[in-house]
Design an enzyme around this catalytic site. Structure first.
Site, PDB file in Angstrom:
ATOM      1  N   ILE A   1       9.868 -15.934  -2.587  1.00 11.33           N
ATOM      2  CA  ILE A   1       9.946 -14.479  -2.704  1.00 11.33           C
ATOM      3  C   ILE A   1      10.650 -14.132  -4.008  1.00 11.33           C
ATOM      4  O   ILE A   1      11.791 -14.519  -4.236  1.00 11.33           O
ATOM      5  CB  ILE A   1      10.693 -13.865  -1.503  1.00 11.33           C
ATOM      6  CG1 ILE A   1       9.898 -14.113  -0.214  1.00 11.33           C
ATOM      7  CG2 ILE A   1      10.911 -12.376  -1.717  1.00 11.33           C
ATOM      8  CD1 ILE A   1      10.630 -13.736   1.050  1.00 11.33           C
TER       9      ILE A   1
ATOM     10  N   ASN B   1      -6.816 -21.707  -3.708  1.00 14.93           N
ATOM     11  CA  ASN B   1      -7.046 -20.378  -4.279  1.00 14.93           C
ATOM     12  C   ASN B   1      -7.093 -20.456  -5.805  1.00 14.93           C
ATOM     13  O   ASN B   1      -7.894 -19.779  -6.445  1.00 14.93           O
ATOM     14  CB  ASN B   1      -5.944 -19.415  -3.826  1.00 14.93           C
ATOM     15  CG  ASN B   1      -5.938 -19.219  -2.329  1.00 14.93           C
ATOM     16  OD1 ASN B   1      -6.966 -18.933  -1.736  1.00 14.93           O
ATOM     17  ND2 ASN B   1      -4.791 -19.395  -1.693  1.00 14.93           N
TER      18      ASN B   1
ATOM     19  N   ASN C   1      -0.722 -10.510  -5.747  1.00 14.72           N
ATOM     20  CA  ASN C   1      -0.483 -11.586  -4.789  1.00 14.72           C
ATOM     21  C   ASN C   1      -1.598 -11.593  -3.751  1.00 14.72           C
ATOM     22  O   ASN C   1      -2.123 -10.543  -3.374  1.00 14.72           O
ATOM     23  CB  ASN C   1       0.867 -11.360  -4.083  1.00 14.72           C
ATOM     24  CG  ASN C   1       1.174 -12.439  -3.057  1.00 14.72           C
ATOM     25  OD1 ASN C   1       1.128 -13.628  -3.348  1.00 14.72           O
ATOM     26  ND2 ASN C   1       1.503 -12.027  -1.835  1.00 14.72           N
TER      27      ASN C   1
ATOM     28  N   HIS D   1      -2.409 -12.334   0.080  1.00 10.94           N
ATOM     29  CA  HIS D   1      -1.681 -12.466   1.353  1.00 10.94           C
ATOM     30  C   HIS D   1      -2.683 -12.496   2.505  1.00 10.94           C
ATOM     31  O   HIS D   1      -3.556 -11.617   2.590  1.00 10.94           O
ATOM     32  CB  HIS D   1      -0.705 -11.302   1.539  1.00 10.94           C
ATOM     33  CG  HIS D   1       0.131 -11.427   2.772  1.00 10.94           C
ATOM     34  ND1 HIS D   1       1.019 -12.466   2.980  1.00 10.94           N
ATOM     35  CD2 HIS D   1       0.202 -10.656   3.885  1.00 10.94           C
ATOM     36  CE1 HIS D   1       1.603 -12.318   4.157  1.00 10.94           C
ATOM     37  NE2 HIS D   1       1.120 -11.230   4.727  1.00 10.94           N
TER      38      HIS D   1
END
Length: 233
Positions: free
Chosen positions: A110, A23, A139, A141
């Site tokens: 986290i 990514n 973020n 996901h």
């Protein structure tokens, strides 16, 4: 005679990773292209020393600065410190780069209040220094909003499909808040799961979508907080 020039303020992003960095690679390839104009990745930080994403950053042209800070080594080197202190230290490293946006791209840790309080300006990061303007955090996901929060989302969605509980999954870019994977979605894409499709094939198709939306989501938020404005000359 006045007119727009190509001299524009550079938008700065910091990317946090934990793994191979596919990514991240999508962001590296997109920086300073029409997909992410006037944008530079100023730091890639990993919580895992062996993360290949650090190598991707170092091998970029020009090379992107990298940093490593692992939770357990930090706690071992700083007796009495807590996970919250670690999160605040990650935030300190990040905000020192003066980013317009922080992107979590496969960051497998986290974040607690320590991180968000610093980047939001609610807590000093060094002495009395505070962030003057909250820095947005997004973020990536691999699931749809409200479905399969947390780890192993792709496998859990695939398993739910096999049980007839769902026909599709997807991926999203969302803003980071204190509740895991519950921040406001920035971009959402559905990905159909095909009957008889092996998990690996579904996973590959979903990753292809992730590589697109992490760039699109980054551009969308940057345009909200640091729009490209041509300098008049």
């Amino acid at each position: 005679m006045s007119g727009s020039t190509s001299q524009e303020r550079e938008r700065r992003i910091v990317v946090l990773i934990s793994g191979s960095g596919t990514n991240l690679q999508a962001l590296i390839d997109a920086q300073n292209t029409p997909a992410l104009p006037s944008t530079r990745i100023v730091l890639v930080l990993s919580n895992r020393k062996a993360a290949y994403g650090l190598t991707r950053a170092a091998q970029a042209n020009p090379p992107i600065p990298t940093a490593y800070l692992g939770l357990q080594p930090y706690l071992k080197a700083n007796p009495g410190k807590t996970r919250d202190d670690y999160d605040a230290e990650v935030a300190r490293i990040v905000v020192e780069e003066d980013p317009d946006l922080i992107v979590l791209a496969g960051w497998m840790h986290i974040m607690g209040d320590g991180f968000l309080d610093v980047v939001n300006g609610d807590r000093p990061y060094e002495g009395e220094k505070r962030v003057q303007k909250p820095i947005p955090v997004i973020n990536l996901h691999p699931a749809l909003p409200g479905a399969f929060d947390g780890a192993h989302a792709i496998e859990r969605a695939y398993e739910a499909f096999q049980k007839g509980e769902t026909k599709h999954s997807g991926a999203m870019v969302h803003r980071v808040v204190k509740e895991v994977d519950r921040g406001e979605p920035v971009l959402v894409r559905e990905v159909e799961i095909l009957p008889g499709e092996p998990l690996e094939a579904f996973e590959e198709r979903l990753h292809q979508v992730e590589w697109k939306i992490i760039v699109e989501g980054t551009a969308k938020v940057l345009d909200q907080v640091a729009a490209v404005k041509p300098v008049q000359s």
